[in-house]
Design an enzyme around this catalytic site. Structure first.
Site, mmCIF file in Angstrom:
data_model
loop_
_atom_site.group_PDB
_atom_site.id
_atom_site.type_symbol
_atom_site.label_atom_id
_atom_site.label_comp_id
_atom_site.label_asym_id
_atom_site.label_seq_id
_atom_site.Cartn_x
_atom_site.Cartn_y
_atom_site.Cartn_z
ATOM 1 N N GLU A 284 61.826 -10.422 -66.653
ATOM 2 C CA GLU A 284 61.826 -11.026 -68.244
ATOM 3 C C GLU A 284 61.770 -9.190 -68.699
ATOM 4 O O GLU A 284 62.628 -8.692 -69.419
ATOM 5 C CB GLU A 284 61.095 -11.216 -68.642
ATOM 6 C CG GLU A 284 60.984 -12.224 -70.183
ATOM 7 C CD GLU A 284 60.534 -13.289 -70.705
ATOM 8 O OE1 GLU A 284 60.569 -14.788 -70.260
ATOM 9 O OE2 GLU A 284 59.585 -12.289 -71.277
ATOM 10 N N GLU A 287 65.077 -7.594 -67.408
ATOM 11 C CA GLU A 287 66.539 -8.597 -68.305
ATOM 12 C C GLU A 287 66.496 -7.560 -69.800
ATOM 13 O O GLU A 287 67.512 -7.117 -70.378
ATOM 14 C CB GLU A 287 65.664 -9.624 -68.897
ATOM 15 C CG GLU A 287 67.395 -10.582 -68.731
ATOM 16 C CD GLU A 287 67.396 -12.032 -68.985
ATOM 17 O OE1 GLU A 287 66.560 -12.315 -68.190
ATOM 18 O OE2 GLU A 287 68.014 -12.635 -69.701
ATOM 19 N N CYS A 310 59.231 -18.286 -71.751
ATOM 20 C CA CYS A 310 57.954 -19.079 -71.147
ATOM 21 C C CYS A 310 57.679 -20.359 -71.184
ATOM 22 O O CYS A 310 56.879 -21.290 -70.758
ATOM 23 C CB CYS A 310 56.971 -18.236 -70.847
ATOM 24 S SG CYS A 310 57.280 -16.792 -71.249
ATOM 25 N N SER A 330 65.609 -15.142 -72.861
ATOM 26 C CA SER A 330 65.780 -14.546 -71.452
ATOM 27 C C SER A 330 66.141 -15.980 -70.518
ATOM 28 O O SER A 330 66.233 -16.471 -70.124
ATOM 29 C CB SER A 330 64.391 -14.192 -70.932
ATOM 30 O OG SER A 330 64.964 -14.485 -69.468
ATOM 31 N N LYS A 369 54.722 -28.920 -70.205
ATOM 32 C CA LYS A 369 54.494 -28.412 -68.461
ATOM 33 C C LYS A 369 55.341 -30.054 -68.012
ATOM 34 O O LYS A 369 55.860 -29.701 -66.826
ATOM 35 C CB LYS A 369 53.947 -28.130 -68.172
ATOM 36 C CG LYS A 369 53.574 -27.087 -68.506
ATOM 37 C CD LYS A 369 54.786 -25.602 -68.163
ATOM 38 C CE LYS A 369 54.340 -24.155 -69.052
ATOM 39 N NZ LYS A 369 55.630 -23.582 -68.669
ATOM 40 N N GLU A 372 59.004 -30.752 -68.422
ATOM 41 C CA GLU A 372 59.829 -29.331 -67.651
ATOM 42 C C GLU A 372 59.898 -29.294 -65.578
ATOM 43 O O GLU A 372 60.624 -29.401 -65.436
ATOM 44 C CB GLU A 372 58.698 -28.226 -68.262
ATOM 45 C CG GLU A 372 59.616 -27.150 -67.704
ATOM 46 C CD GLU A 372 59.089 -25.332 -67.702
ATOM 47 O OE1 GLU A 372 57.694 -25.337 -67.318
ATOM 48 O OE2 GLU A 372 58.869 -24.367 -67.995
ATOM 49 N N GLU A 377 66.954 -29.676 -63.100
ATOM 50 C CA GLU A 377 67.537 -27.800 -62.798
ATOM 51 C C GLU A 377 66.785 -27.144 -61.213
ATOM 52 O O GLU A 377 66.538 -26.161 -61.126
ATOM 53 C CB GLU A 377 68.154 -27.009 -64.387
ATOM 54 C CG GLU A 377 67.721 -26.839 -64.815
ATOM 55 C CD GLU A 377 67.060 -27.884 -65.620
ATOM 56 O OE1 GLU A 377 67.597 -28.732 -66.074
ATOM 57 O OE2 GLU A 377 66.890 -27.491 -67.579
ATOM 58 N N CYS A 514 49.155 -20.398 -76.257
ATOM 59 C CA CYS A 514 49.162 -21.890 -75.024
ATOM 60 C C CYS A 514 47.504 -22.128 -75.381
ATOM 61 O O CYS A 514 46.299 -23.082 -74.711
ATOM 62 C CB CYS A 514 49.227 -21.461 -73.819
ATOM 63 S SG CYS A 514 50.741 -20.687 -73.298
#
Lengths: 590, 159
Positions: A284, A287, A310, A330, A369, A372, A377, A514
């Site tokens: 990141e 980037e 994230c 990102s 999560k 996720e 993908e 978090c």
């Protein structure tokens, strides 16, 4: 400041005008019970519908009882909080609520943490004299959250979180009277709604109406399978909160004990998501620098600001609500999803095992999560990079049911190589931490100079939206930070309108980041707990010998041995992703 | 829910309504009122359009629609039949009249016939107690209706 004087249970007190009776009572040590009321102080989060009537008190001269949470203190007011009339009314209210609540406390996932159960205990309810129909509704299971509306008491806390704080708009009270429920539009399943699975509804639900999908049983099953090599990764925020489940003071770091417990549970390798967070910073941060240098050279195709990626709740949010901006975040995967392919494509090969025989489990402060790791993908030929994601709460249950005396555990170390991490990665767990970690690396890479001081205090704190300018050796870098999706929305609207001149923005879906995630031990509205968890992470960071991601020796080795360079071909293939437009109407089936 | 193609002109009309209220979310109930008079009911698609125009969540719009009994998500029939069950009509046998409509049309109160011709509802007093029991079909009022007369009323609109 105007003050008003009133008497509560014979005690005189003086409070600022506008203070509620509930707050005023606290100043003289009187704790009036509440149920629908909820607040997170200093975070502008408040639910005060005045609907449950548990907090009623007697106000002299007033005909009916007054809800303490919404009634303002006034001069000369005489309040009784435990008169016989109040106690009878409060008990009747609770009995009526309980008469429409399934008596499933023994098997309820919220047992022990249920505010309704606690209230029944506190008020000494021994029987429910009212018998009649109970409202029932179908159970709705999504990839991350279960709605069991039978247990809903219509406190509206979830609605407040979903609409006012997160501005997601997945939930609303629908129908009326006895038929009223909190549901997505057209009473579709949550999966079809714009729900981001941030889990903030779960974290404020007083009962078992909203809970996470429990994957701890799946974990027990794979641990018992001798064919499988089971690897676990633990997110930064977990170590700052897990201790609370074992009675420790909030903010106690239990990193060593957590590792010891995971080894005793039978995981073959206990690794750290922090390692992957260092990797995230490499990708990141690179980037950010890449976009920045091209931008400075006058490349008009470059889009700034770059947004962090994230947080899976945040990713779901912009895919649903701002799909037109999906080329700005990102492309770096979240640490959880970077860890997966590194474990299965690099570490499994090192061990000489097939990736199908490696099971990657994650412990996360997060509910999103779970969704996720199920995204298509993030699978290779159908095999998910991360098989199961469990919350901090589920881990505590696993430890308790495996007869592990957590408090008696020694401190143990993570396994190498995917357990090595830096201070930069630890602070990923709190608002401002990701961008601070990125600045530590980006500064040194960009300027070629060493930072005198790695702490960027201007990026820390709990303000909803923060901005700071970091001096990259003469180049001012404008940074924005938002936690909570409603705050993120404000920044995104500014970007859309061209009012925003940030180079980089960090966004975390949950209030506090978090550490306040939907999968953390329940804080019951105590914002001090969140602050203590954040402080614990900064403490762990300060105590780490290495505090910059690019100095993690195992990260350096991983690039040398396997990945090549940040943003290189291999990195691109394993560590980066793309986003989808999910704004299309999901309510109407073709 | 199947996709019902909303007519472009009606859709445009709906957007004009939202605009006339300055796309103010505080005007949601007024917008819903107008929308129901345009479409006859409030299907999911209409609620989605309103949510978008007023910048509120669809869940919220649905919440309001389901809270107020005036709003309906079931399309009214081409000829909406309302049977008055006010006191005067009730004591003069409106219940039996309603029963006969249910039997002939094979639908319950609040429903619409599969061909979309008739819908059945009941209401409380239309202010024509002297004609009790009263039935309304669209805007037309029928007085002193007996159960035997029901089939003739229905037949009037069948073709």
């Amino acid at each position: 400041m105007e003050l008003v004087k009133l008497t509560i249970d014979g005690k005189e007190t003086e409070v600022e005008k506008g203070t509620t009776i509930l707050q005023a009572a606290k100043t003289v040590g009187i704790d009036i019970p509440t149920l629908c009321f909820f607040e997170l102080k200093d975070m502008h989060i408040e639910n005060r519908p005045g609907s449950c009537r548990i907090c009623v008190v007697e106000v002299q001269g007033r005909r009916n009882l007054a809800p303490a949470c919404t009634t303002r203190a006034d001069n000369g007011m005489v309040v009784k909080t435990h008169s016989i009339r109040v106690l009878n009314a409060r008990r009747t209210v609770l009995e009526l609520i309980l008469s429409d609540h399934p008596a499933e406390c023994l098997t309820c996932p919220k047992a022990g943490n249920c505010e309704l159960q606690k209230l029944a205990e506190q008020l000494g309810v021994r029987e429910i004299p009212y018998q009649g129909a109970q409202s029932t509704y179908r159970k709705d299971t999504s990839p991350a959250i279960i709605r069991n509306v039978d247990k809903c008491i219509m406190c509206r806390r979830c609605e407040m979180m979903c609409n006012d704080v997160q501005t997601v708009g997945a939930l609303s009270a629908v129908n009326r009277g006895f038929m009223a429920v909190v549901a997505p539009a057209f009473e579709m399943n949550l999966e079809k709604s714009p729900c981001t699975y941030c889990g903030q509804c779960v974290s404020v639900c007083p009962t078992g109406a909203l809970t996470e999908v429990d994957h701890s049983r799946n974990v027990i099953n794979v641990l018992a399978d001798p064919e499988k090599t089971v690897v676990i990764q633990t997110a930064p925020a977990v170590r700052a909160a897990l201790g609370e489940e074992f009675g420790l003071e909030p903010g106690t770091l239990v990193t060593g004990k957590m590792v010891a417990a995971l080894k005793r549970l039978g995981f073959d390798y206990v690794f750290d998501t922090d390692f992957a967070a260092d990797l995230t910073i490499m990708e990141e941060g690179s980037e950010l620098l890449d976009r920045l240098t091209r931008y400075l050279k006058g490349d008009k195709s470059v889009r700034l600001p770059i947004l962090t990626s994230c947080c899976p709740g945040w990713v779901n949010f912009f895919e649903h609500q701002f799909p037109e901006l999906r080329d700005i975040p990102s492309t770096a995967k979240s640490p959880q999803q970077m860890f997966g392919p590194v474990a299965k494509e690099y570490f499994a090969k090192k061990l000489g095992i097939d990736r199908k025989n490696m099971i990657v489990v994650s412990v996360m402060p997060c509910v999103a999560k779970k969704y996720e790791c199920q995204r298509e993908e993030f699978k290779m030929n159908g095999d998910p990079d991360v098989n199961y994601s469990i919350t901090t709460r589920e881990l505590a249950h696993l430890i308790k049911q495996s007869n592990i005396d957590f408090m008696a555990l020694p401190d143990e170390e993570f396994d190498a190589p995917l357990g090595e991490s830096t201070g930069a990665s630890v602070i990923f767990g709190t608002t401002g931490g990701v961008i601070e970690a990125a600045c530590r690396t980006a500064y040194e890479v960009y300027t070629g100079k060493k930072l005198d001081k790695v702490d960027f205090n201007q990026l820390r704190g709990f303000e909803n939206i923060r901005h700071a300018t970091i001096d990259f050796d003469g180049l001012p870098i404008n940074i924005g930070i938002a936690h909570g999706l409603g705050n993120a929305r404000k920044l995104l609207e500014d970007i859309k309108e061209g009012r925003n001149h940030f180079h980089a923005i960090e966004i975390m879906a949950c209030p506090g980041g978090c550490i306040g995630g939907g999968g953390q031990p329940y804080h019951h509205g105590d914002s001090e707990i969140l602050k203590k968890r954040a402080a614990a992470l900064y403490r762990e960071d300060a105590n780490k010998p290495i505090r910059k991601s690019h100095e993690n020796p195992f990260i350096i080795e991983l690039y040398k041995e396997f990945l090549g360079k940040p943003l290189g071909e291999k990195s691109h293939q394993l560590l980066h992703t793309h986003y989808f437009d999910k704004s299309a109407s999901v309510f109407i089936e073709e | 829910m199947a996709i019902i193609k909303l007519s472009e002109t009606k859709l445009q009309e709906l957007k004009e309504v939202c605009k006339s209220f300055n796309n103010d979310k505080g005007e949601l109930i007024n917008v819903l009122h107008k929308a129901q008079s345009i479409f006859g009911y409030l299907p999911a698609e209409v609620q989605e359009v309103i949510a978008k125009e007023l910048n509120v969540s669809v869940a919220h719009v649905y919440g309001v629609v389901t809270f107020y009994s005036f709003f309906t998500m079931t399309p009214k029939g081409e000829h909406p039949i309302s049977v008055c069950l006010g006191t005067a009509c009730y004591v003069r046998g409106a219940e039996k009249v309603l029963e006969e409509f249910r039997r002939i049309l094979k639908i319950q109160v609040g429903q619409t016939t599969p061909d979309g011709k008739f819908s059945l509802s009941c209401l409380r007093c239309v202010g024509a107690c002297g004609l009790a029991p009263v039935v309304m079909v669209g805007e037309k009022v029928y007085g002193r209706v007996s159960p035997d007369g029901v089939k003739d009323i229905v037949a009037e609109y069948r073709n």
